[in-house]
Design a protein around this motif. Structure first.
Motif, PDB file in Angstrom:
ATOM      1  N   HIS A 220      29.511  -4.685 -33.434  1.00  0.00           N
ATOM      2  CA  HIS A 220      29.486  -3.794 -34.471  1.00  0.00           C
ATOM      3  C   HIS A 220      30.038  -4.532 -35.925  1.00  0.00           C
ATOM      4  N   ALA A 266      20.992   1.527 -30.492  1.00  0.00           N
ATOM      5  CA  ALA A 266      21.368   1.132 -31.944  1.00  0.00           C
ATOM      6  C   ALA A 266      22.192   2.455 -32.367  1.00  0.00           C
ATOM      7  N   VAL A 293      26.849  -0.520 -38.499  1.00  0.00           N
ATOM      8  CA  VAL A 293      25.815  -0.860 -37.547  1.00  0.00           C
ATOM      9  C   VAL A 293      26.351  -1.247 -36.093  1.00  0.00           C
ATOM     10  N   ARG A 294      25.854  -0.979 -35.253  1.00  0.00           N
ATOM     11  CA  ARG A 294      26.330  -1.120 -33.759  1.00  0.00           C
ATOM     12  C   ARG A 294      25.287  -1.187 -32.660  1.00  0.00           C
ATOM     13  N   HIS A 295      25.334  -2.378 -31.943  1.00  0.00           N
ATOM     14  CA  HIS A 295      24.292  -2.602 -30.743  1.00  0.00           C
ATOM     15  C   HIS A 295      24.966  -3.312 -29.629  1.00  0.00           C
ATOM     16  N   ASP A 298      24.064  -8.626 -29.950  1.00  0.00           N
ATOM     17  CA  ASP A 298      24.456  -9.076 -31.212  1.00  0.00           C
ATOM     18  C   ASP A 298      23.165  -9.464 -31.872  1.00  0.00           C
ATOM     19  N   THR A 301      21.798  -6.534 -33.556  1.00  0.00           N
ATOM     20  CA  THR A 301      22.304  -5.835 -34.604  1.00  0.00           C
ATOM     21  C   THR A 301      22.155  -6.898 -35.799  1.00  0.00           C
ATOM     22  N   THR A 333      29.739  -8.202 -29.237  1.00  0.00           N
ATOM     23  CA  THR A 333      29.929  -7.655 -28.143  1.00  0.00           C
ATOM     24  C   THR A 333      31.100  -8.209 -27.460  1.00  0.00           C
TER      25      THR A 333
END
Length: 412
Positions: A220, A266, A293-295, A298, A301, A333
Motif C-alpha cells: 500500500h 484492489a 492505493v492497495r493490492h 506490488d 499497485t 506486500t
C-alpha cells in the motif's frame, strides 16, 4: 541481577477504561490522538506509569519509541522477544486501534509473571509513534526511522496541518531530532516482534473465532495529488470561463473508484481533500487530495498508480488546470515469517490465519526482524471509525493468546 517482575492484576477492559476519556473528538466522534499532541502525550505517560508499576525498565529511544524492558537475569537485552503497538489515532478513530495492543501487552506480561516464566531471555513492550501518519502524512514513522525505511532529513522536514515540522514538534516533545535515524544495535538485539491488533475487517466475525494469526499485509501507499487552477468569484465568473480544480478533483475521485473496481482485490481511496482558499463563495485556486492505493501484488499497485497519475493529468487539463502527483509513502506486500506463524499456531490451534489490508509497524520491522501479528475479533467489522469495537471477553482472550505466544517464544 534484575528485580523480579510484579503483576498488577489488570484486565484489558479495565486498562482501556482508564483512558476512555483521553482524546475524545466532540466533532467527529471517536478519538483524535495525533502524535505528540496532548492526548497522545498523556497516553504515553499512562503507559509509562503502568510499566514502572510492573518494575519494567522504561526509556524512550532516539526515534521517540517508548520501550519497557524486562532484561534477562544477567541484565542483557540480547535475543529479546518484543510485543507492543501504538497510541496515536486517525482523526475520529476508534478506541481499540493501537491501545488494544498496548493494554494487552501489559496484561500478557502480568500473566507471564503469574505463571513464573523466568528471565532466561529479555522481553519488552514497545510503543511506536505516528503509526497512523495522521499528523505528518507518513504512516509507521517511528518504525521507518528505526529501520532506515525513511531518511531522517525527509522525516524531519514533514509538516503538519499547522505548518509545524516534525523536527519542531519532536523537539518540543523533549526529543533530539539530530539523533533520529536507523539504530542497527537495537534492531540487532531483537529476536522476535509480535504485535496484537484489533482486526480491521470481518474475517473473525464470519469465522466465529476470537483470535487469528496474521499471514500478510497488502502492499500500500499514499500519494498527494495537487491540482492548480484559477481562484475567482463564485457569482461573477461564468461557467465557461472557469479553471476550477475542485471539479477536476471530483472527477478524479470518481475515476479512482472506477479504476480500482476494474482490478480484482484492489482498494483505492480518497479520504482527505483540501481546497484553497476554502470559501463557500470562492472558486478554489488549488486543491490537494490524498490517494491511498492497495493490492496484494506490488506490480499491480504500481500499474494502478500509473493509471491514476495519467487520469489526474488528463482530467486536470480538461478543466484548464494542472496536476502533479507525489509519493508520500509506499510499503511492499509483507508476508510474515512462516516459521513463526507455525509456532504460534502450535499454541493457538483454533486460530484461523488471516491476511490484512491495513499497515502496521510489524510490517515495517519485518524487513529486519522476525515478526508476526495476532488479530482480535471486531464484531462490527468497522475500523478507523467510532463504530470500531471489541467485546470484553474477546479482549481478554486476545491477551491470553498473546501471553501463550510470548511464553512459547521465551522458552524456546
Amino acid at each position: 541481577m534484575t528485580p523480579s517482575l510484579e503483576t498488577a492484576g489488570d484486565t484489558v477492559a479495565g486498562l482501556l477504561a482508564e483512558i476512555a476519556d483521553l482524546g475524545r473528538d466532540p466533532v467527529r466522534g471517536g478519538y483524535s490522538r495525533p502524535v505528540h499532541g496532548p492526548a497522545e502525550t498523556e497516553l504515553r505517560e499512562w503507559f509509562v506509569s503502568h510499566a514502572e508499576r510492573r518494575r519494567l525498565e522504561v526509556h524512550t529511544d532516539r526515534n521517540g519509541i517508548v520501550w519497557a524492558w524486562a532484561p534477562a537475569h544477567d541484565g542483557s537485552r540480547d535475543r529479546a522477544v518484543v510485543t507492543g503497538s501504538h497510541l496515536d489515532s486517525v482523526p475520529g478513530g476508534g478506541a481499540y486501534d493501537g491501545p488494544l495492543g498496548v493494554a494487552s501487552a501489559l496484561v500478557a506480561f502480568d500473566q507471564l509473571a503469574a505463571r513464573g516464566v523466568g528471565a532466561n531471555r529479555a522481553r519488552a513492550i514497545a510503543v511506536f509513534p505516528e503509526e497512523e501518519g495522521s499528523r505528518f502524512g507518513v504512516a509507521c514513522l517511528g518504525s521507518r526511522l528505526l529501520t532506515g525505511a525513511i531518511a531522517p532529513d525527509r522525516a524531519l522536514a514533514l509538516k503538519d496541518a499547522d505548518g509545524l515540522t516534525f523536527a519542531e514538534v519532536a523537539r518540543d516533545a523533549g526529543l533530539a531530532p539530530e539523533g533520529f535515524g536507523p539504530d542497527p544495535d537495537l534492531l540487532g538485539s531483537l529476536d522476535t516482534f509480535l504485535e496484537l491488533h484489533v482486526e480491521q475487517g470481518r474475517g473473525l466475525v464470519d469465522l466465529g473465532q476470537p483470535v487469528a494469526v496474521a499471514s500478510s499485509i497488502l502492499g500500500h501507499g499514499r500519494w498527494r495529488v495537487s491540482l492548480t487552477g484559477e481562484g475567482n468569484h463564485a457569482g461573477t465568473t461564468l461557467m465557461g470561463d472557469r479553471r476550477d480544480p475542485m471539479v477536476a478533483a471530483a472527477r478524479l475521485v470518481v475515476r479512482l473508484r472506477d479504476l480500482a473496481r476494474a482490478v480484482p482485490d484492489a482498494r483505492a481511496t480518497v479520504g482527505r481533500l483540501i481546497p484553497v482558499p476554502g470559501g463557500t463563495n470562492v472558486i478554489a485556486s488549488h486543491v490537494d487530495l490524498w490517494v491511498d492505493v492497495r493490492h496484494p501484488d506490488d506490480g499491480v499497485t504500481a500499474g494502478l498508480v500509473r493509471e491514476v497519475r495519467e487520469a489526474a493529468g488528463l482530467l486536470a487539463a480538461e478543466e484548464g488546470c494542472a496536476a502533479t502527483m507525489t509519493e508520500e509513502s509506499l510499503s511492499s506486500t509483507v508476508d510474515f515469517d512462516a516459521g513463526l506463524r507455525d509456532e504460534l499456531l502450535s499454541v493457538l490451534p483454533n486460530a484461523p490465519v488471516l491476511g490484512t489490508g491495513a499497515g502496521h509497524d510489524a510490517g515495517v520491522l519485518g524487513s529486519q526482524v522476525r515478526t508476526g501479528m495476532l488479530f482480535v475479533r471486531n464484531p462490527t467489522g468497522v475500523s478507523h471509525s467510532p463504530e470500531e469495537a471489541v467485546e470484553d471477553g474477546d479482549a481478554e482472550a486476545g491477551a491470553a493468546a498473546l501471553a501463550d505466544s510470548l511464553e512459547l517464544l521465551l522458552r524456546a
